[in-house]
Design a protein around this motif. Structure first.
Motif, PDB file in Angstrom:
ATOM      1  N   VAL A 263       0.960  -1.099   0.106  1.00 11.51           N
ATOM      2  CA  VAL A 263      -0.278   0.065   0.280  1.00 11.51           C
ATOM      3  C   VAL A 263       0.717   1.397  -0.063  1.00 11.51           C
ATOM      4  CG1 VAL A 263      -1.425   1.314   1.533  1.00 11.51           C
ATOM      5  CG2 VAL A 263      -1.881  -0.926   1.009  1.00 11.51           C
ATOM      6  N   LYS A 264       0.867   1.885  -0.991  1.00 10.30           N
ATOM      7  CA  LYS A 264       1.559   3.063  -1.261  1.00 10.30           C
ATOM      8  C   LYS A 264       0.619   4.459  -0.267  1.00 10.30           C
ATOM      9  CE  LYS A 264       3.829   3.035  -4.989  1.00 10.30           C
ATOM     10  NZ  LYS A 264       4.035   3.569  -6.426  1.00 10.30           N
ATOM     11  N   LEU A 265       1.184   4.924   0.514  1.00 12.26           N
ATOM     12  CA  LEU A 265       0.547   5.979   1.491  1.00 12.26           C
ATOM     13  C   LEU A 265       1.180   7.499   0.853  1.00 12.26           C
ATOM     14  CD1 LEU A 265      -1.000   7.145   3.600  1.00 12.26           C
ATOM     15  CD2 LEU A 265       0.892   7.053   5.005  1.00 12.26           C
ATOM     16  N   ALA A 266       0.564   8.619   0.349  1.00 15.53           N
ATOM     17  CA  ALA A 266       0.618   9.551  -0.571  1.00 15.53           C
ATOM     18  C   ALA A 266       0.430  10.697   0.540  1.00 15.53           C
ATOM     19  CB  ALA A 266      -0.728   9.587  -1.867  1.00 15.53           C
TER      20      ALA A 266
ATOM     21  N   PRO B 253      -2.868   6.661   9.420  1.00 18.01           N
ATOM     22  CA  PRO B 253      -2.172   6.089  10.028  1.00 18.01           C
ATOM     23  C   PRO B 253      -2.583   4.513  10.618  1.00 18.01           C
ATOM     24  CG  PRO B 253      -1.186   8.030  10.336  1.00 18.01           C
ATOM     25  CD  PRO B 253      -2.549   7.940   9.386  1.00 18.01           C
ATOM     26  N   ARG B 254      -3.621   5.231  10.778  1.00 18.29           N
ATOM     27  CA  ARG B 254      -4.793   3.534  11.880  1.00 18.29           C
ATOM     28  C   ARG B 254      -5.603   2.618  10.789  1.00 18.29           C
ATOM     29  NH1 ARG B 254      -7.566   7.733  16.005  1.00 18.29           N
ATOM     30  NH2 ARG B 254      -6.540   8.008  17.230  1.00 18.29           N
ATOM     31  N   GLN B 255      -5.852   3.258   9.465  1.00  9.55           N
ATOM     32  CA  GLN B 255      -6.173   2.162   8.702  1.00  9.55           C
ATOM     33  C   GLN B 255      -4.673   1.478   7.645  1.00  9.55           C
ATOM     34  OE1 GLN B 255      -7.667   5.508   6.219  1.00  9.55           O
ATOM     35  NE2 GLN B 255      -9.877   4.898   6.273  1.00  9.55           N
ATOM     36  N   LEU B 256      -4.087   2.202   7.584  1.00  8.62           N
ATOM     37  CA  LEU B 256      -2.255   1.577   7.463  1.00  8.62           C
ATOM     38  C   LEU B 256      -2.548  -0.080   8.813  1.00  8.62           C
ATOM     39  CD1 LEU B 256      -0.364   3.776   6.295  1.00  8.62           C
ATOM     40  CD2 LEU B 256      -1.177   2.522   4.617  1.00  8.62           C
ATOM     41  N   ALA B 257      -2.681   0.633  10.656  1.00  6.29           N
ATOM     42  CA  ALA B 257      -2.141  -0.309  11.730  1.00  6.29           C
ATOM     43  C   ALA B 257      -3.365  -1.400  11.318  1.00  6.29           C
ATOM     44  CB  ALA B 257      -2.448   0.594  12.087  1.00  6.29           C
ATOM     45  N   VAL B 258      -4.229  -1.475  10.629  1.00  7.55           N
ATOM     46  CA  VAL B 258      -5.279  -2.576  10.828  1.00  7.55           C
ATOM     47  C   VAL B 258      -4.698  -2.879   9.326  1.00  7.55           C
ATOM     48  CG1 VAL B 258      -7.318  -2.801   9.746  1.00  7.55           C
ATOM     49  CG2 VAL B 258      -7.505  -0.950  11.131  1.00  7.55           C
ATOM     50  N   LEU B 259      -4.169  -2.549   8.583  1.00  5.29           N
ATOM     51  CA  LEU B 259      -3.719  -3.375   6.754  1.00  5.29           C
ATOM     52  C   LEU B 259      -2.831  -4.238   7.747  1.00  5.29           C
ATOM     53  CD1 LEU B 259      -4.550  -1.011   3.744  1.00  5.29           C
ATOM     54  CD2 LEU B 259      -6.411  -2.352   4.694  1.00  5.29           C
ATOM     55  N   ASN B 260      -1.731  -3.442   8.353  1.00  5.66           N
ATOM     56  CA  ASN B 260      -0.466  -3.877   8.205  1.00  5.66           C
ATOM     57  C   ASN B 260      -0.379  -5.674   9.746  1.00  5.66           C
ATOM     58  OD1 ASN B 260       0.932  -3.009   6.711  1.00  5.66           O
ATOM     59  ND2 ASN B 260       1.267  -1.004   7.105  1.00  5.66           N
TER      60      ASN B 260
ATOM     61  N   LEU C  84     -12.024  -3.703   1.724  1.00  7.49           N
ATOM     62  CA  LEU C  84     -11.977  -4.166   0.014  1.00  7.49           C
ATOM     63  C   LEU C  84     -10.138  -4.635  -0.418  1.00  7.49           C
ATOM     64  CD1 LEU C  84     -11.886  -4.496  -3.235  1.00  7.49           C
ATOM     65  CD2 LEU C  84     -11.022  -1.946  -3.564  1.00  7.49           C
ATOM     66  N   LEU C  85      -8.970  -3.460   0.733  1.00  4.60           N
ATOM     67  CA  LEU C  85      -7.651  -4.001   0.800  1.00  4.60           C
ATOM     68  C   LEU C  85      -7.658  -5.453   1.292  1.00  4.60           C
ATOM     69  CD1 LEU C  85      -6.619  -0.524   1.188  1.00  4.60           C
ATOM     70  CD2 LEU C  85      -5.789  -2.133  -0.922  1.00  4.60           C
TER      71      LEU C  85
ATOM     72  N   VAL D 176     -11.333  -7.704  12.293  1.00  2.00           N
ATOM     73  CA  VAL D 176     -11.839  -5.792  12.218  1.00  2.00           C
ATOM     74  C   VAL D 176     -12.955  -5.271  12.309  1.00  2.00           C
ATOM     75  CG1 VAL D 176     -10.809  -4.423  10.455  1.00  2.00           C
ATOM     76  CG2 VAL D 176      -9.975  -6.602  11.031  1.00  2.00           C
ATOM     77  N   PHE D 177     -13.104  -4.494  12.622  1.00  2.00           N
ATOM     78  CA  PHE D 177     -14.951  -3.351  12.572  1.00  2.00           C
ATOM     79  C   PHE D 177     -14.523  -2.462  12.674  1.00  2.00           C
ATOM     80  CE2 PHE D 177     -17.995  -1.063  14.723  1.00  2.00           C
ATOM     81  CZ  PHE D 177     -19.081  -1.563  14.210  1.00  2.00           C
ATOM     82  N   LEU D 178     -14.659  -1.530  11.142  1.00  7.33           N
ATOM     83  CA  LEU D 178     -14.611  -0.267  11.219  1.00  7.33           C
ATOM     84  C   LEU D 178     -16.144   1.014  11.513  1.00  7.33           C
ATOM     85  CD1 LEU D 178     -12.558  -0.716   8.072  1.00  7.33           C
ATOM     86  CD2 LEU D 178     -11.347  -0.389  10.011  1.00  7.33           C
ATOM     87  N   ALA D 179     -16.214   1.338  11.920  1.00  3.67           N
ATOM     88  CA  ALA D 179     -16.924   3.138  11.806  1.00  3.67           C
ATOM     89  C   ALA D 179     -16.110   3.948  11.642  1.00  3.67           C
ATOM     90  CB  ALA D 179     -17.412   2.527  13.559  1.00  3.67           C
ATOM     91  N   GLY D 180     -17.769   4.840  11.000  1.00  5.37           N
ATOM     92  CA  GLY D 180     -16.863   6.606  10.891  1.00  5.37           C
ATOM     93  C   GLY D 180     -18.203   6.815   9.836  1.00  5.37           C
TER      94      GLY D 180
END
Length: 154
Positions: free
Chosen positions: A1-4, A36-43, A65-66, A50-54
């Motif tokens: 995953v590339k972080l822009a 960064p929190r999304q990257l932490a979930v992926l890594n 998806l990732l 995994v439960f995501l809310a927002g």
């Protein structure tokens, strides 16, 4: 995953033609930017749930998806629609996983459509049927499930 980077990291942008300007603009607007929190979930490969809310547009479906792509490289993945309110999101994720995974996927992708409405009389029976279907789909005791839009108006 590339972080822009969300700030301007360049000191100089060399755009000489209108075509280069259009290409650069398109590239800037199509980059995937993750928190960064999304990257932490992926890594985190040890994460079993995994439960995501927002709010809308914050990247919940993108992270699903990732994560689904990661799981699909090794395991079967079950994409679940829990009600009429989640069918569009579930079909979108299913289609994107199918299109993106391609031949690199080891696992198989499955789409389940359940109608789990706690307000209905047959909710307990529908829930039991959903659990049975997902347990039957598990392999070696492991189950990889993606469910987007799990909560309707209720």
């Amino acid at each position: 995953v590339k972080l822009a980077c969300t700030c301007v990291p360049r000191l100089h942008l060399d755009v000489r033609t209108e075509g280069q300007g259009v290409e650069e603009t398109a590239w800037q607007f199509t980059r995937l930017v993750l928190h960064p929190r999304q990257l932490a979930v992926l890594n985190d490969s040890t994460q079993r749930l995994v439960f995501l809310a927002g709010p809308p547009g914050c990247g919940k479906s993108t992270v699903l998806l990732l994560k689904g792509l990661e799981w699909l490289r090794r395991n079967n993945v079950q994409v679940v629609s829990v009600g009429v309110w989640s069918q569009a999101a579930s079909h979108m994720i299913f289609g994107q996983l199918q299109q993106t995974a391609g031949p690199t996927a080891t696992g198989r992708l499955h789409l389940h459509s359940f109608h789990l409405d706690p307000g209905q009389d047959d909710y307990q029976m529908d829930l039991a049927a959903a659990v049975s279907a997902l347990l039957a789909a598990s392999q070696n005791g492991e189950l990889f499930v993606i469910a987007d839009e799990i909560s309707g108006d209720r």
